[in-house]
Design an enzyme around this catalytic site. Structure first.
Site, short mmCIF file in Angstrom:
data_model
loop_
_atom_site.label_atom_id
_atom_site.label_comp_id
_atom_site.label_asym_id
_atom_site.label_seq_id
_atom_site.Cartn_x
_atom_site.Cartn_y
_atom_site.Cartn_z
N HIS A 61 53.01 25.07 -25.84
CA HIS A 61 53.55 25.85 -24.71
C HIS A 61 52.72 25.45 -23.49
CE1 HIS A 61 55.71 28.85 -27.34
NE2 HIS A 61 54.74 28.54 -28.19
N PHE A 62 53.21 24.50 -22.70
CA PHE A 62 52.41 23.97 -21.58
C PHE A 62 52.58 24.78 -20.29
CE2 PHE A 62 51.47 19.30 -23.03
CZ PHE A 62 50.49 19.78 -23.88
N ARG A 63 53.39 25.83 -20.28
CA ARG A 63 53.43 26.80 -19.14
C ARG A 63 53.91 26.19 -17.83
NH1 ARG A 63 53.09 30.43 -22.99
NH2 ARG A 63 51.00 30.93 -23.73
N HIS A 177 61.04 30.75 -34.50
CA HIS A 177 60.00 31.78 -34.55
C HIS A 177 60.60 32.92 -35.36
CE1 HIS A 177 56.54 34.18 -32.79
NE2 HIS A 177 57.30 35.10 -33.37
N HIS A 230 55.26 28.08 -37.60
CA HIS A 230 54.08 28.88 -37.96
C HIS A 230 54.28 29.87 -39.09
CE1 HIS A 230 56.22 31.42 -35.19
NE2 HIS A 230 55.68 30.91 -34.09
N ASP A 300 50.88 25.40 -32.02
CA ASP A 300 51.32 26.59 -31.28
C ASP A 300 50.37 26.84 -30.11
OD1 ASP A 300 52.84 28.70 -30.46
OD2 ASP A 300 52.39 30.00 -32.15
N HIS A 304 46.31 31.36 -22.72
CA HIS A 304 46.20 32.47 -21.77
C HIS A 304 44.75 32.48 -21.32
CE1 HIS A 304 50.17 34.02 -22.85
NE2 HIS A 304 49.84 33.89 -24.12
O1 DOR Z 1 51.46 34.37 -29.75
C1 DOR Z 1 52.38 33.74 -29.24
N1 DOR Z 1 52.27 33.19 -28.03
N2 DOR Z 1 53.52 33.59 -29.94
C2 DOR Z 1 54.62 33.08 -29.37
O2 DOR Z 1 55.64 33.04 -30.01
C3 DOR Z 1 54.61 32.62 -27.98
C4 DOR Z 1 53.25 32.28 -27.55
C5 DOR Z 1 53.11 32.16 -26.05
O3 DOR Z 1 53.96 31.45 -25.47
O4 DOR Z 1 52.19 32.70 -25.48
ZN ZN Z 2 54.89 29.03 -30.16
ZN ZN Z 3 56.36 31.31 -32.17
#
Ligand code: DOR
Ligand code: ZN
Ligand code: ZN
Length: 437
Positions: A61-63, A177, A230, A300, A304
């Site tokens: 998840h590169f935001r 998911h 996951h 995954d 944050h």
């Molecule tokens: O803990 C998680 N964070 N699970 C997810 O499915 C999404 C991910 C996120 O994008 O922060």
């Molecule tokens: Zn994920």
């Molecule tokens: Zn997920």
């Protein structure tokens, strides 16, 4: 003239180890064997070291777009490259979410301009968005269709009717998911206003198994490749084991579900969906991974900031970074004797390439992209934040003994990282599609 020859390394690919030279031309492996004749622009002696395919992390998840203070394509892909991940697949819960052709194309354009590694881009499932998935995933341009069965970070979530629509009207690989929203909603209400004993208590194994059961029913009714993201519990493993070989379902494991459990003293740094589980689940996951019953490793990677994680439990976002620690953690586990290096190379390179239809990736062989890692058997070292390139600069594994990052990382024959540092400013990643049968 060859561009590169890696000399005399132990080449580990497709379950075999051979001592060989690897010659590269135009980004492609053109020779694997004894001493190739001919000159090379660059020769690297790999005697006493391993040469493996670059790792493929199909779950990051590169935001970008949306939250560049957590990560963006430049920082995330640098982290990936430094840790030996030469291909990433980016998840759609960005802002805006990747659920339209326009959003998907815009993300691809950003990645083409900024990524240091090759990349696939998932198209997200959403009510009314099935046409985008047909156009992008069924054609092989997107690496797959990502489905959130339970709410996690971001707005992406599909109800059962929408999920059925996707099973009926698309055929590309679906990555899921798998947490059941009805179970999650019931427990949200139960725990509302109270602090649960662990995040796991609010999203127990039952949420995951209810979703995996439903996925099995749907895959039976509408057979198509389904990759369960996951997997984290013994109960899910049992369900998937029962259909293995009969249904086209495969399973991913994330390192935090192998080596962390709910008792880890991480506070909100360990808050992730699906949650860290009881130690017995982590042990079952490790045994399943060693036994080849988990197909791929996906980090995954869900960064944050420490500031965001310092909020009270209920407000702290779920997710943890991990793209650059797959290699250090996996190699440390090999050193501890938990599983052989061949198992790692398959789960981190061979299997993702096969499952995602990346025909030029995942092996060191003539005709494949020269995405290559070179590394020796180094002393384990304590993981520190200084070793990390992710923008958020933390890991739930800080303080653990891990293997150093690879000595050299090549992307299509170009050196992109050396001993954890990025080299070469000019190399950019390319879109990797799924070649559908
Ligand atoms: O803990 C998680 N964070 N699970 C997810 O499915 C999404 C991910 C996120 O994008 O922060
Ligand atoms: Zn994920
Ligand atoms: Zn997920």
């Amino acid at each position: 003239m060859y561009d590169l020859i890696l000399e005399a390394g132990t080449v580990l690919s497709q379950g075999k180890a051979v001592q060989a030279d690897v010659a590269v031309e135009g980004g492609t492996v053109v020779y694997v064997g004894d001493r190739p004749g001919g000159a090379a622009r660059r020769r690297v002696y790999a005697g006493g070291r391993f040469v493996t395919p670059g790792f493929i992390d199909t779950h990051v998840h590169f935001r970008d777009p949306g939250h560049p203070h957590k990560e963006d394509w430049a920082s995330g892909s640098r982290a990936a490259a430094s840790g030996g991940v030469t291909t990433v697949c980016d998840m759609p819960n960005t802002d805006p979410p990747t659920v339209s052709v326009a959003a998907w194309e815009a993300k691809v354009a950003t990645a083409q301009a900024r990524s240091r590694v090759d990349f696939g881009v998932w198209i997200g499932a959403a009510a009314g968005a099935v046409d985008a998935a047909r156009a992008l995933a069924d054609s092989g341009r997107a690496c797959g269709i990502k489905v959130f069965m339970g709410a996690s970070t971001g707005p992406l979530l599909v109800d059962d009717a929408t999920l059925v629509t996707y099973f009926e009207h698309t055929r590309a690989l679906m990555g899921v998911h798998a947490e059941d929203e009805a179970v999650l909603a019931r427990l949200r209400a139960e725990w509302s206003g109270r602090i649960p004993p662990s995040h796991h208590a609010t999203r127990p194994a039952e949420a995951a198994t209810a979703a995996v059961r439903r996925l099995i029913e749907l895959t039976e009714a509408f057979p198509r490749p389904v990759h369960v993201c996951h997997v984290s519990t013994a109960a899910e493993l049992a369900l998937l084991e029962a259909v293995r070989g009969r249904l086209p379902m495969t399973a991913e494991v994330s390192p935090h579900h192998l080596w962390l459990d709910e008792a880890a003293p991480l506070g909100n740094l360990g808050k992730v969906n699906p949650p860290l589980r009881p130690a017995a689940d982590a042990a079952a996951m490790l045994a399943a991974f060693a036994g080849g019953r988990l197909d791929t490793v996906g980090s995954d990677h869900a960064p944050h900031t420490l500031e965001e994680k310092a909020r009270p439990y209920a407000q702290a976002p779920a997710g943890l970074p991990g793209v650059e620690t797959i290699f250090p953690l996996m190699l440390a586990a090999v050193r501890r004797g938990e599983f052989p290096l061949e198992r790692v190379v398959d789960a981190c390179a061979g299997a993702p390439a096969r499952i995602f239809g990346m025909s030029r990736k995942g092996r060191v062989a003539v005709g494949a992209d020269a995405d290559l890692l070179v590394f020796g058997e180094a002393e384990l070292q304590v993981l520190t934040a200084e070793a990390l390139l992710t923008r958020v600069a933390w890991s739930p594994f800080l303080g653990r003994s891990v293997h150093p990052k690879p000595d050299e990382v090549y992307l299509r024959g170009a050196l992109v990282a050396s001993h954890g540092r990025i080299v070469g400013d000019d190399v950019r990643g390319r879109l990797v599609g799924a070649e559908l049968a």
